[in-house]
Every structure is written in C-alpha cells, then in structure tokens.
Enzyme design. Structure first.
Site, short mmCIF file in Angstrom:
data_model
loop_
_atom_site.label_atom_id
_atom_site.label_comp_id
_atom_site.label_asym_id
_atom_site.label_seq_id
_atom_site.Cartn_x
_atom_site.Cartn_y
_atom_site.Cartn_z
N GLU A 106 -2.50 -47.84 -7.24
CA GLU A 106 -1.54 -47.38 -7.86
C GLU A 106 -0.39 -46.82 -6.92
O GLU A 106 0.33 -46.46 -7.54
CB GLU A 106 -2.70 -46.14 -7.90
CG GLU A 106 -3.43 -45.60 -8.22
CD GLU A 106 -5.41 -46.00 -7.95
OE1 GLU A 106 -5.06 -47.26 -7.41
OE2 GLU A 106 -5.94 -45.89 -8.39
N GLU A 165 -12.41 -47.48 -9.11
CA GLU A 165 -13.28 -46.10 -8.85
C GLU A 165 -14.31 -45.70 -9.80
O GLU A 165 -15.51 -45.49 -9.61
CB GLU A 165 -12.24 -44.80 -8.74
CG GLU A 165 -11.20 -44.99 -7.76
CD GLU A 165 -9.32 -43.35 -8.32
OE1 GLU A 165 -9.36 -43.83 -9.69
OE2 GLU A 165 -9.62 -43.29 -7.69
N GLY A 224 -8.82 -46.71 -11.57
CA GLY A 224 -9.37 -46.27 -12.37
C GLY A 224 -10.40 -46.88 -12.27
O GLY A 224 -12.14 -45.89 -12.50
N ALA A 251 -6.64 -46.22 -15.18
CA ALA A 251 -5.48 -45.51 -16.35
C ALA A 251 -5.02 -45.79 -17.13
O ALA A 251 -3.91 -46.85 -16.66
CB ALA A 251 -5.72 -44.51 -15.66
N1 3HC Z 1 -2.25 -48.81 -18.53
C1 3HC Z 1 -2.21 -49.44 -19.84
N2 3HC Z 1 -1.79 -50.73 -20.82
C2 3HC Z 1 -2.14 -51.04 -19.59
C3 3HC Z 1 -2.54 -51.00 -18.22
C4 3HC Z 1 -2.48 -49.88 -17.84
N3 3HC Z 1 -3.19 -49.80 -17.01
N4 3HC Z 1 -2.98 -51.84 -17.88
C5 3HC Z 1 -2.15 -53.50 -18.62
N5 3HC Z 1 -1.73 -52.54 -19.64
C6 3HC Z 1 -1.49 -53.63 -21.04
C7 3HC Z 1 -0.01 -54.01 -20.58
O1 3HC Z 1 1.05 -53.04 -20.29
C8 3HC Z 1 -0.03 -54.96 -21.62
O2 3HC Z 1 0.53 -54.73 -23.09
P1 3HC Z 1 1.13 -55.35 -24.09
O3 3HC Z 1 0.16 -56.40 -24.47
O4 3HC Z 1 1.30 -54.54 -24.92
O5 3HC Z 1 2.15 -55.83 -23.44
C9 3HC Z 1 -1.33 -55.52 -21.69
O6 3HC Z 1 -1.59 -54.55 -21.09
C10 3HC Z 1 -1.29 -57.25 -21.34
O7 3HC Z 1 -1.18 -56.37 -19.82
P2 3HC Z 1 -0.31 -58.31 -19.20
O8 3HC Z 1 0.77 -58.89 -19.81
O9 3HC Z 1 -0.10 -57.46 -17.21
O10 3HC Z 1 -1.88 -59.32 -18.65
P3 3HC Z 1 -2.02 -59.50 -17.29
O11 3HC Z 1 -3.57 -60.16 -17.80
O12 3HC Z 1 -0.74 -60.36 -16.77
O13 3HC Z 1 -2.37 -58.94 -15.96
C11 3HC Z 1 -3.52 -56.91 -15.08
C12 3HC Z 1 -3.31 -57.91 -16.21
C13 3HC Z 1 -3.86 -57.56 -14.15
C14 3HC Z 1 -4.75 -55.75 -15.57
C15 3HC Z 1 -2.11 -55.97 -15.31
O14 3HC Z 1 -2.26 -55.73 -16.92
C16 3HC Z 1 -2.32 -54.72 -14.25
O15 3HC Z 1 -1.38 -54.74 -12.53
N6 3HC Z 1 -2.17 -53.61 -14.84
C17 3HC Z 1 -2.27 -52.35 -14.25
C18 3HC Z 1 -3.38 -52.45 -13.12
C19 3HC Z 1 -3.27 -51.08 -12.43
O16 3HC Z 1 -2.29 -50.35 -12.00
N7 3HC Z 1 -4.16 -49.67 -12.51
C20 3HC Z 1 -4.49 -48.94 -11.82
C21 3HC Z 1 -3.95 -47.61 -12.81
S1 3HC Z 1 -3.45 -46.19 -12.16
C22 3HC Z 1 -4.89 -45.28 -11.70
O17 3HC Z 1 -5.98 -45.62 -12.47
C23 3HC Z 1 -5.03 -44.26 -11.50
C24 3HC Z 1 -6.56 -43.19 -11.16
O18 3HC Z 1 -6.22 -43.52 -9.37
C25 3HC Z 1 -6.87 -42.76 -11.45
#
Ligand code: 3HC
Length: 704
Positions: A126, A106, A103, A65
């Site tokens: 998450e 998922e 997500g 997400a």
């Molecule tokens: N939402 C919004 N922005 C995100 C994002 C997300 N889920 N994941 C990454 N980004 C953005 C970062 O903020 C960054 O933006 P910027 O360049 O403007 O600073 C850009 O994407 C690149 O991210 P990274 O620098 O972290 O890139 P990496 O290649 O080092 O890592 C990654 C990639 C492993 C995907 C890491 O970004 C990460 O861990 N992201 C979060 C993943 C996450 O937590 N997903 C779960 C979200 S909650 C969810 O899905 C709820 C659901 O159950 C309903």
C-alpha cells in the site's frame, strides 16, 4: 445483462470453497467483499460444511483493493469482509497462488490458516500508492511475524516469495502447485475439527519484541528519513505498526482506520495512484494487433562491448537470458568483459547480489567476434560508437546475417532510427532501444519507433524491456527522442539562470527539496560536464541561432569536468564525493554575466522550480503535438524512471496540472516575451491552456 459473478461458492467433500473470480487479478472490486461475506455466512449456516477455503480463480489469489475505487464512496470496506472471516465459527483456509497483496493478504491474515504454492508472492504494498494497509494488515502482521519484520514489509511494500513467507510464519504450509484447490480441501479437512480456532488477532507473543527493543520505531523513522522526505505514508505505516504493539486489537484497528483516512485522498496518494496506472498504460500500443503475443526472447546479442554494451548484456544475464556480446577485436571484448566482471564484483561487495548469483550470471555472457556467431539470436541490440557511418555499416551486416524475425534494435540516443532501418531489407523489424546509463541500474528503456517499424516489433521490444526488468515507453524518432528531448530545455534553463544570478547550489537545493535524489548540477558533476560539450559545439556550428551555454563551456575548457577531475560545478576533496560550492564557479558566472551585459538578480525557489520544469512541460507538449509520444502520461513514466523525478509528485505533466494549464500558458507567454523564441508556447499548450484543460491526458496530435 446480469452482473458477472465475482465470488462463487460451492461445496466439495464437506468443505465450502469460496472462489474469487474477478479478472485480471481478483482485485477487491464491487461485489467481491459482499460475495466473501455472503459465502462465509453460507458456509457457517450449512451443517454439511466443516471448514472453508478462500481461493482465487485465474492467475492470482487477490491482488488487493481495487485501486480505481480509491477516493470514491465504498459500500463495504476491507475491514468488514476481513471481520467476517475473523469471526467465522468454522475454520477458513486461505489458499494462495500468484499474488496475495494488500487487501488480498489482509483477507488471508484474517483466515485461520494460510497455505501457498512455491511461486506465490505476498506483501502489503500500500505504501507504494501512498496509503497504508487499511484492512487490519498493520495490526495482524506484527502479531503474526513480529513488529520489526512486519514494519520492514509494510514500509518497503516489497513482495515476499512464498518460501520466505513460510519462514517468517505468514504461511503455514507450502503445497504442490499442480492442484492447489485439492490441496486446500485436504488441508481444510485435516484441521476442520481443531479448536480453539487459531486467530492472528489473538496472538500476542511476538509483540513482546517491541518491549525488548522500544527504539525500533524511531530507528526505522531515521533510516527512511532521506528517501521518504516530503511523504506521509511511510511514517503513517510505522505509526500504525507501533499502535499494534501498544493498543488492544480493536483500538489498533481504529488507529489504522484513522491514519488510512488521512492518507487516502492526500496529494501524495493521488499522484502515486496516477503513476501506477501510467505505468500500465505505457505498455499499451495503439494500433497493435489485439492480443498479439510476441515470441519470447530466449537468446540475445549485443554489438559493441563498451560500457553501455556491457551494461545491456548484464541486463539480459541478470534475468536469465543467455547473451552474446560482439566486438571487432579480442582486446575490446576482453576489456568489456572485465568491466562487466568488475561491476558484478562491486555489487557483491555492496551486498546487492550474492557471489553465487554473480557466478550464475557471468557465464551467461559469451564474447564473440563474428556476426555469424550471433545470427541465430532472437534480438540484437546495437551499441556501437555514435556515428552514422558506423551504425549504417553495422545494420547492413546485421541484415545480412540475422535470422528472419529477429528484432534489430539500436541503443543510439540521438541518431534517426530510419537511417539504420533503411540499411536493411526489413525496416519493419528495426527499432530503437534506448537504455539509460548505467544500463543495468536505470529502469527506463525508451523504445523508438521509426517510420517503417511495425507495431509487432514495438510490442516485441517492449516485451524484451519488461523481460529484463525495465519499464519501456515508446517515442517517435526525432532529435533526443521523447525523454532526453523533453529534458533538454530543463538543462538549458538551469545553465541560463546562472547567468542571471542563481547559483548551482541554490538550484540543486530547490530540486532536492522538491524531491529529486540529487540536484541537477551534482548529477552533471557525476556524469561529466564534457559529455554534452561536444554536442553543444556541433550544434552551435550548425545553427547560427543556437543559444550558447557559456558557463559550462568555460568550466570544461578550464579542465573542470566534474567529479572525475576533482572539480566541476563543485569542488571535491580527494576520495570524497561531497560537493563543496566553489568561488571559482562564482567568478566564472560573474565574468560571463559581465561580458554579455546580463543583469544579476535574485531568484525565489518557486521561480527556479517553475522555470526548469515549465521549459520541459512546453517541450513535452511539442513532442505530443508532433506525434513523438503516444500520451502525456508516457512522458511522465520516462521522467519517473529515467531522471529520478519524485514519484509522489506523479510525473512532469501530472505536476503541471497541479499548477494549472492556464497559469502555465500565461507564465510561458510572459517568458516568451522576455526571453524570446525558446519559450514559444507550443500549439498544444495553447489549445489546452486557453480552455484550462488537463495536460496529463493529452495524446499524440498525429499518429506515431
Ligand atoms: N486494482 C485495480 N486494478 C489492478 C490492481 C488493483 N489492485 N492490480 C492490478 N490491476 C490491473 C492493472 O491496472 C492491469 O490492468 P490493465 O490490463 O487494464 O492495464 C491489470 O490489472 C494487470 O496488472 P499488471 O499489468 O500490473 O499485471 P502484472 O502481472 O505485471 O502484475 C500485480 C500484477 C503484481 C498484482 C500488479 O498489478 C500490482 O502490483 N498491483 C497492485 C497491487 C497493490 O498495490 N495492491 C494493494 C492495493 S491497496 C489495498 O489493498 C488497500 C487495502 O489495504 C485496504
């Protein structure tokens, strides 16, 4: 201007291909869920389409997400777009590369099949942002891989490599990464006519594991109790998986939604989201050439084979970078290498690495005795004795031999970077790389910018940190740089509160209850009370206004240097690290108080917490005001990764905003009157506090 198309749909060879294209990581931002629902509808309506593929454009499948959207109104939830996939009358194949997280996974779990390239990673992280998988992940994953494995993945939030995902049963097939789209289309054609459609929601065989081992949920709660104290999300994750084993699928989804809603806007989730973005922001260097990509570090050198030098060499070796470790004598080198070997052996014994990993890493570290031997390395980190004359000599020699363009970094924790840079004809290539001890364990690397350090060097040093698994943050050159400098007043106050009547065990308990893994006095016993003793003596000699810290000085003079001498702030039994409060310390404190006529009083827990952290908040404001850090959030990152600050409290400055800048200014002004100069409110704090502004958004007052 029309909205960019975040989901594309096209048909190839009778297969509908749904491509999510929302750079940089295909997060489920506005339009993505809608696009997926729409495309699934089109595929089902088209008689020419037999099956569908869900795939990501660019570097990833779907990273989850859009974290920026949490706490805001959403038109669609992940539950709705996963439902569309789940209910598709035609089979859908998820084709995974890069990351399928949150997500993203998922959505893949709601597809009928999952294939992945070997480099892909999947996970439900998450919990790391204070929530739980809210799009069916807690209900589908246990059905697919069993509740125990699912719970472990969901509660840890770890990224699972494709091969393990295949083993666990998350992924049906691993395919060549050269043409994932082609492989997915071929796979989809192969399964197109198979019926009934396999749906994760319909699986129940693995759920029986919970019946055979009904204690697994309680056991998990117990096993995380220490680490997860004060937090809700890990426990809600367990509750949601437990629901999957007890409730029918739809009802389980309801439970998941309810638990998710309890977490989404809780303080814990807000703080963790802040920490997530602070860690991304910290990598951005104001003024650095846009899109500048530093050359990759292929070889490294470390000058100085002491404990810290060995630890830094291990960092490179751990991440596959060959490293030469240099010292003046064979004897020091041999000792240094032996220490490295011993450290690795301990890790093998503890099970954190395998013997094979140790055997792979050790040969990457090569001992050399001459500067000429490291001349062709891409980066050199100086880790010699903390004396200006020694450092100067090393940098003059490095300048003479190192190839042009090499990064010349110093691990000094106190010496002005300019002094070393000025010994070279390339001061633009010189910066600090201040690792925290033990270097191979601690995550923080403080990159120190000297007056002449180029932005390219800073970007290069930051990238180096990232390449060896560190979180790097930039500081300007000043006494203690930004991390230790912002923490120093915390240390001073913890010692001075003793003189006023608080006890080490009380202060430690307050900070452990707050969320630190250990109290500051227990930590000091571990690192050694003598470490800062000499620095204090030097400072006292140089500065007549220096406020002496009598209690620790006396303990050191009594030979109480911490765990290594069996006593420090606490007393220790032989062979046991449990700290026992000690009457001797109490009487030293009482003597000091009496001698200096300091009135004894009691402290509330809240006063202790505020006195420690607010001293540091004020210093952090001074650091920003003087342009020694880019942003307040960078200082938060330093505290999270350098000092064990509890992540679910966001960081020092994030926490400060929960108290409020106005209240902080009032409190610090009051202490300024009571305790004198060391509590002078910084100008920046005054400026922000008077307006009741936000501290965590403060930026450097002058350029770094
Ligand atoms: N939402 C919004 N922005 C995100 C994002 C997300 N889920 N994941 C990454 N980004 C953005 C970062 O903020 C960054 O933006 P910027 O360049 O403007 O600073 C850009 O994407 C690149 O991210 P990274 O620098 O972290 O890139 P990496 O290649 O080092 O890592 C990654 C990639 C492993 C995907 C890491 O970004 C990460 O861990 N992201 C979060 C993943 C996450 O937590 N997903 C779960 C979200 S909650 C969810 O899905 C709820 C659901 O159950 C309903």
């Amino acid at each position: 201007m029309s909205e960019p198309q975040v989901v594309r749909y096209d048909v190839e060879d009778g297969i509908g291909v749904i491509t999510v294209d929302n750079p940089p990581v295909n997060a489920l931002g506005p339009g993505v869920r809608e696009g997926i629902i729409d495309a699934v509808g089109r595929g089902n309506a088209d008689p020419g389409v037999a099956a569908m593929v869900l795939i990501g454009a660019g570097r990833s499948f779907i990273a989850g997400a859009d974290i920026r959207q949490f706490g805001k109104a959403r038109t669609l939830t992940t539950g709705q777009s996963t439902k569309a996939l789940d209910e598709s009358a035609k089979p859908v194949v998820a084709a995974i590369h890069g990351y399928a997280l949150g997500g993203g996974l998922e959505h893949a779990l709601a597809c009928n099949y999952r294939i992945a390239v070997p480099t892909a990673k999947v996970g439900l992280p998450e919990v790391l942002i204070g929530i739980l998988p809210g799009g069916g992940g807690t209900q589908r994953l246990p059905r697919l891989i069993g509740p125990k494995a699912a719970m472990e993945m969901i509660v840890s939030g770890r990224h699972v490599p494709a091969a393990e995902a295949k083993q666990l049963g998350i992924v049906d097939e691993l395919v060549d990464d050269k043409d994932l789209r082609g492989a997915a289309i071929r796979f989809a054609k192969g399964i197109a006519s198979k019926r009934p459609l396999p749906r994760v929601r319909d699986k129940s065989d693995r759920l029986a594991e919970a019946k055979a081992d009904p204690g697994m949920f309680e056991a998990m709660r117990k096993s995380i109790a220490r680490k997860a104290r004060n937090q809700k999300a890990p426990y809600h994750c367990i509750a949601a998986v437990e629901a999957a084993t007890k409730e029918p699928f739809e009802q389980g989804l309801e439970t998941e939604r309810r638990l998710f809603a309890e977490l989404e806007n809780a303080d814990e989730a807000k703080a963790l989201r802040y920490a997530f973005f602070a860690e991304r922001e910290v990598a951005k260097i104001p003024g650095a050439p846009k899109d500048y990509k530093p050359p990759r570090i292929k070889t490294a050198a470390v000058v100085g084979a002491g404990t810290m030098g060995g630890g830094i060499a291990m960092c490179f070796a751990d991440y596959g970078i060959p490293v030469k470790i240099m010292d003046a004598t064979r004897e020091t080198l041999d000792k240094g290498l032996q220490r490295v070997r011993d450290n690795y052996a301990v890790s093998v014994k503890r099970g954190s690495i395998t013997q094979a990993q140790m055997d792979e890493r050790l040969p990457r570290i090569q001992a050399v005795e001459r500067y000429e031997d490291i001349a062709d390395c891409d980066v050199v980190v100086e880790v010699v004795f903390e004396r200006v004359d020694v450092k100067k000599e090393v940098f003059a020699k490095l300048d003479a031999v190192m190839k042009p363009g090499a990064l010349l970094l110093s691990n000094s924790s106190a010496i002005d970077t300019d002094i070393m840079a000025n010994m070279t004809n390339r001061p633009q290539d010189v910066a600090g790389a201040h690792f925290f001890a033990p270097a191979n364990v601690m995550k923080l690397c403080e990159v120190v910018k000297g007056t002449k350090t180029s932005n390219e060097t800073i970007v290069g040093a930051m990238q180096m940190g990232r390449d060896v698994g560190k979180i790097s943050a930039v500081a300007g050159s000043c006494d203690g740089f930004a991390a230790n400098r912002s923490r120093a007043p915390f240390i001073t106050e913890m010692m001075l509160m003793l003189e006023e009547g608080a006890l080490p065990e009380q202060i430690d308990k307050v900070m452990v209850d707050y969320g630190y893994p250990m109290g500051p006095f227990a930590v000091n016993d571990l690192s050694g009370l003598d470490i800062s003793y000499d620095t204090r003596k030097r400072r006292a000699a140089a500065d007549p206004n220096y406020r002496k810290l009598h209690v620790p000085d006396r303990l050191v003079e009594m030979g109480r240097k911490g765990q290594k001498t069996g006593a420090g702030w606490y007393r220790y039994e032989k062979g046991d690290r449990t700290p026992h409060p000690d009457e001797v310390v109490k009487s030293v404190i009482a003597d000091v108080a009496k001698e200096f006529g300091i009135e004894q009083r009691t402290f509330t827990d809240d006063e202790i917490l505020r006195r420690l952290l607010l001293a540091s908040v004020n210093e952090a404001c001074k650091i920003l005001e003087e342009g020694k850090a880019y942003r307040a959030s960078d200082i938060d990152v330093m505290w999270l990764h350098g000092f064990g600050f509890p992540r679910y409290r966001g960081g020092l400055m994030y926490w400060a905003d929960t108290v409020g800048s106005k209240a902080i200014l009032d409190q610090i002004s009051e202490w300024h009157e009571r305790y004198g100069a060391r509590w002078r409110p910084s100008n920046l704090l005054r400026e922000i506090g008077e307006k009741g502004g936000v501290l965590r958004e403060a930026k450097a007052g002058v350029p770094l």
